[in-house]
Design a protein around this motif. Structure first.
Motif, short mmCIF file in Angstrom:
data_model
loop_
_atom_site.label_atom_id
_atom_site.label_comp_id
_atom_site.label_asym_id
_atom_site.label_seq_id
_atom_site.Cartn_x
_atom_site.Cartn_y
_atom_site.Cartn_z
N LEU A 1 -8.44 26.65 -4.15
CA LEU A 1 -8.71 27.79 -5.02
C LEU A 1 -9.81 28.69 -4.44
O LEU A 1 -9.59 29.88 -4.26
CB LEU A 1 -9.13 27.34 -6.42
CG LEU A 1 -8.06 26.64 -7.25
CD1 LEU A 1 -8.61 26.25 -8.61
CD2 LEU A 1 -6.86 27.55 -7.43
N ALA A 2 -10.99 28.12 -4.17
CA ALA A 2 -12.11 28.95 -3.70
C ALA A 2 -13.30 28.10 -3.29
O ALA A 2 -13.33 26.89 -3.52
CB ALA A 2 -12.54 29.88 -4.83
N HIS B 1 -14.31 19.37 -12.09
CA HIS B 1 -15.01 20.65 -12.21
C HIS B 1 -14.80 21.29 -13.58
O HIS B 1 -15.75 21.61 -14.26
CB HIS B 1 -14.55 21.58 -11.09
CG HIS B 1 -15.29 22.86 -11.02
ND1 HIS B 1 -16.64 22.92 -10.79
CD2 HIS B 1 -14.88 24.13 -11.14
CE1 HIS B 1 -17.03 24.17 -10.77
NE2 HIS B 1 -15.97 24.94 -10.98
N GLN B 2 -13.55 21.48 -13.96
CA GLN B 2 -13.25 22.08 -15.26
C GLN B 2 -11.96 21.49 -15.79
O GLN B 2 -10.88 21.91 -15.40
CB GLN B 2 -13.07 23.59 -15.14
CG GLN B 2 -14.30 24.33 -14.74
CD GLN B 2 -14.01 25.80 -14.50
OE1 GLN B 2 -12.89 26.18 -14.22
NE2 GLN B 2 -15.03 26.60 -14.61
N PRO B 3 -12.05 20.51 -16.67
CA PRO B 3 -10.81 19.96 -17.22
C PRO B 3 -10.08 20.99 -18.06
O PRO B 3 -10.71 21.75 -18.78
CB PRO B 3 -11.28 18.78 -18.05
CG PRO B 3 -12.70 19.06 -18.36
CD PRO B 3 -13.23 19.91 -17.24
N GLN C 1 -15.92 23.20 -1.95
CA GLN C 1 -14.66 23.88 -2.25
C GLN C 1 -14.12 23.41 -3.60
O GLN C 1 -14.34 22.28 -4.01
CB GLN C 1 -13.61 23.60 -1.18
CG GLN C 1 -13.90 24.22 0.15
CD GLN C 1 -12.87 23.83 1.19
OE1 GLN C 1 -12.19 22.80 1.06
NE2 GLN C 1 -12.78 24.61 2.25
N ILE C 2 -13.37 24.31 -4.27
CA ILE C 2 -12.72 24.00 -5.54
C ILE C 2 -11.22 23.90 -5.25
O ILE C 2 -10.64 24.80 -4.64
CB ILE C 2 -12.96 25.09 -6.59
CG1 ILE C 2 -14.45 25.39 -6.75
CG2 ILE C 2 -12.31 24.72 -7.92
CD1 ILE C 2 -15.27 24.25 -7.27
N TRP C 3 -10.59 22.81 -5.70
CA TRP C 3 -9.15 22.58 -5.53
C TRP C 3 -8.55 22.29 -6.89
O TRP C 3 -9.21 21.76 -7.78
CB TRP C 3 -8.92 21.39 -4.59
CG TRP C 3 -9.32 21.65 -3.18
CD1 TRP C 3 -10.60 21.72 -2.68
CD2 TRP C 3 -8.46 21.87 -2.07
NE1 TRP C 3 -10.57 21.97 -1.34
CE2 TRP C 3 -9.27 22.06 -0.93
CE3 TRP C 3 -7.08 21.92 -1.92
CZ2 TRP C 3 -8.74 22.30 0.33
CZ3 TRP C 3 -6.56 22.15 -0.66
CH2 TRP C 3 -7.39 22.35 0.45
N GLN C 4 -7.26 22.60 -7.05
CA GLN C 4 -6.55 22.35 -8.30
C GLN C 4 -5.42 21.36 -8.07
O GLN C 4 -4.67 21.49 -7.10
CB GLN C 4 -5.99 23.65 -8.85
CG GLN C 4 -5.31 23.48 -10.19
CD GLN C 4 -4.87 24.80 -10.77
OE1 GLN C 4 -4.78 25.80 -10.08
NE2 GLN C 4 -4.60 24.80 -12.06
N ASP C 5 -5.31 20.39 -8.96
CA ASP C 5 -4.25 19.39 -8.89
C ASP C 5 -2.90 20.07 -9.09
O ASP C 5 -2.69 20.77 -10.07
CB ASP C 5 -4.48 18.34 -9.98
CG ASP C 5 -3.63 17.11 -9.83
OD1 ASP C 5 -2.65 17.14 -9.04
OD2 ASP C 5 -3.91 16.11 -10.51
N ALA C 6 -1.97 19.88 -8.16
CA ALA C 6 -0.65 20.51 -8.25
C ALA C 6 0.34 19.67 -9.07
O ALA C 6 1.39 20.17 -9.44
CB ALA C 6 -0.09 20.73 -6.84
N ARG D 1 -9.19 20.78 -12.14
CA ARG D 1 -9.87 21.31 -10.97
C ARG D 1 -10.97 20.36 -10.54
O ARG D 1 -11.68 19.79 -11.38
CB ARG D 1 -10.48 22.68 -11.29
CG ARG D 1 -9.41 23.70 -11.58
CD ARG D 1 -9.99 25.00 -11.94
NE ARG D 1 -8.91 25.94 -12.20
CZ ARG D 1 -9.10 27.20 -12.51
NH1 ARG D 1 -10.31 27.68 -12.59
NH2 ARG D 1 -8.06 27.97 -12.72
N VAL D 2 -11.09 20.18 -9.24
CA VAL D 2 -12.11 19.30 -8.69
C VAL D 2 -12.93 20.06 -7.65
O VAL D 2 -12.45 20.99 -7.02
CB VAL D 2 -11.51 18.03 -8.05
CG1 VAL D 2 -10.81 17.17 -9.08
CG2 VAL D 2 -10.55 18.37 -6.92
#
Length: 77
Positions: A72-73, A40-42, A11-16, A24-25
């Motif tokens: 995220l997805a 994942h994508q700085p 899974q892809i998660w985004q720091d809130a 994104r991690v």
């Protein structure tokens, strides 16, 4: 509105946290209490933020709060 799924590998998660610049991690491993994630994508270049860098995050932080993470997805294969 859909419910946030439990953390799982791939899974892809985004720091809130606004200080995280929306990083994104991707989850690569899950244990009983923590998830091992890799960057994942700085969004902004930071000296310690390299794609693929791994870190450990408590599972209870995977919720959409100001100090948590937003789902995220699933990662596309």
């Amino acid at each position: 509105m859909t419910a946030t799924p439990p953390p799982a590998v791939g899974q892809i998660w985004q720091d809130a946290d606004p200080r995280g610049y929306g990083r994104r991690v991707r989850i690569v491993e899950v244990s009983e209490t923590h998830a091992i994630v890799e960057l994942h994508q700085p969004r902004q270049p930071v000296s310690s933020a390299r794609t693929g860098r791994r870190t450990r995050i408590r599972l209870d932080r995977f919720r959409p709060t100001s100090t948590g993470y937003r789902y995220l997805a699933e990662e596309q294969q």
